[in-house]
Design an enzyme around this catalytic site. Sequence first.
Site, mmCIF file in Angstrom:
data_model
loop_
_atom_site.group_PDB
_atom_site.id
_atom_site.type_symbol
_atom_site.label_atom_id
_atom_site.label_comp_id
_atom_site.label_asym_id
_atom_site.label_seq_id
_atom_site.Cartn_x
_atom_site.Cartn_y
_atom_site.Cartn_z
ATOM 1 N N ASP A 138 -32.329 -19.893 19.209
ATOM 2 C CA ASP A 138 -33.028 -19.341 20.373
ATOM 3 C C ASP A 138 -32.291 -19.759 21.644
ATOM 4 O O ASP A 138 -31.969 -20.946 21.826
ATOM 5 C CB ASP A 138 -34.471 -19.874 20.398
ATOM 6 C CG ASP A 138 -35.321 -19.172 21.443
ATOM 7 O OD1 ASP A 138 -35.897 -18.109 21.117
ATOM 8 O OD2 ASP A 138 -35.405 -19.681 22.580
ATOM 9 N N ASN A 166 -33.318 -13.849 33.096
ATOM 10 C CA ASN A 166 -33.915 -12.564 33.460
ATOM 11 C C ASN A 166 -34.517 -12.603 34.859
ATOM 12 O O ASN A 166 -34.361 -11.667 35.649
ATOM 13 C CB ASN A 166 -34.997 -12.182 32.445
ATOM 14 C CG ASN A 166 -34.427 -11.569 31.180
ATOM 15 O OD1 ASN A 166 -33.354 -10.970 31.205
ATOM 16 N ND2 ASN A 166 -35.114 -11.727 30.073
ATOM 17 N N ASP A 171 -29.650 -8.650 29.202
ATOM 18 C CA ASP A 171 -29.166 -7.832 28.085
ATOM 19 C C ASP A 171 -27.705 -8.128 27.782
ATOM 20 O O ASP A 171 -27.298 -8.215 26.620
ATOM 21 C CB ASP A 171 -29.339 -6.343 28.408
ATOM 22 C CG ASP A 171 -30.800 -5.917 28.454
ATOM 23 O OD1 ASP A 171 -31.662 -6.703 28.028
ATOM 24 O OD2 ASP A 171 -31.060 -4.792 28.925
ATOM 25 N N GLU A 211 -35.037 -13.236 22.361
ATOM 26 C CA GLU A 211 -33.796 -14.004 22.431
ATOM 27 C C GLU A 211 -33.636 -14.898 21.215
ATOM 28 O O GLU A 211 -32.941 -15.912 21.263
ATOM 29 C CB GLU A 211 -33.749 -14.846 23.714
ATOM 30 C CG GLU A 211 -34.779 -15.942 23.792
ATOM 31 C CD GLU A 211 -36.123 -15.514 24.394
ATOM 32 O OE1 GLU A 211 -36.844 -16.405 24.867
ATOM 33 O OE2 GLU A 211 -36.435 -14.316 24.402
#
Length: 292
Positions: free
Chosen positions: A155, A163, A172, A198
């Site tokens: 992760d 973000n 992205d 993620e």
Amino acid sequence: KCNRFRAVQRGDIGEQTDQPPFDAYVIEVSGNGRRNGLHLLADLRARAATRTAALIAVAAPSDSSLAAEALDRGANDAMPTGFCAEELSLRLTARLREKVRADHLRDTMRNGLRAALIDPMTGLYNRRYALPYLNKIAQGPRNGTSGRFALMLADLDHFKRINDRFGHLAGDAVLVETAARLRKHLRPDDMIARVGGEEFMIVMPDMTEDEALRAADRMCQQINARPFPVPGLDTPISVSISIGLVMAQPPAVPEVEAENRLTDMLIGQADRALYSAKDAGRNKVTMAGTAA
């Protein structure tokens, strides 16, 4: 209109391994080479490169019964009364139209299946593929393998901050680059999937504990070794990843329910190991207790 038409001897077709396959083959199945012609039909239909080609068999009037056998051997069409250029043109046109429709349908189905199992952003497998794959690995060892395997849940650390600070397009781009970096450290038989926003699942069959730990450490280093360049940003983004690892040995339990319980248990252990890595400061690998 046929753009590529060539007359060849029967034996020469099998030698054309370096040439792209033809869309259609017209094969004589009469005369002294009748058996060779029938064998060639079956061979072309069995080959991966030519199994979708249009095959038309030509039989002389004296051997018209061979036309039926040619259809049994894989021909799409047959000319039982011998060669006729006009008739062949009509049959080729019809069979090639059928081939175009069949190829389109096949491509549509293949793309649909791929879309159902592949994460469109990263090109990795998705959860719909990963969980059945893990179930299969957990069922028992394959020939020539120990059966022992590693399950990792990886992760990205503080991905929400990326973000929030740089925007979802930057996030992205980080996911795409993460997938590419992780994939570089996998063997051909290993599986990696994006199973969450993620979060990534990695299954490495026939793996010892030391090998798995080294592989997981390399993946961590590959992510944090150099910042991620992101289109539109002047400064690359520093990224790290945490990994939870569990080792497992298939118990060879045949019941599906037992297999599902095993994989749920493994995922739970790997997930707890992942959170331990997060709690310990992130950017590291934590190994769960061995699952038997």
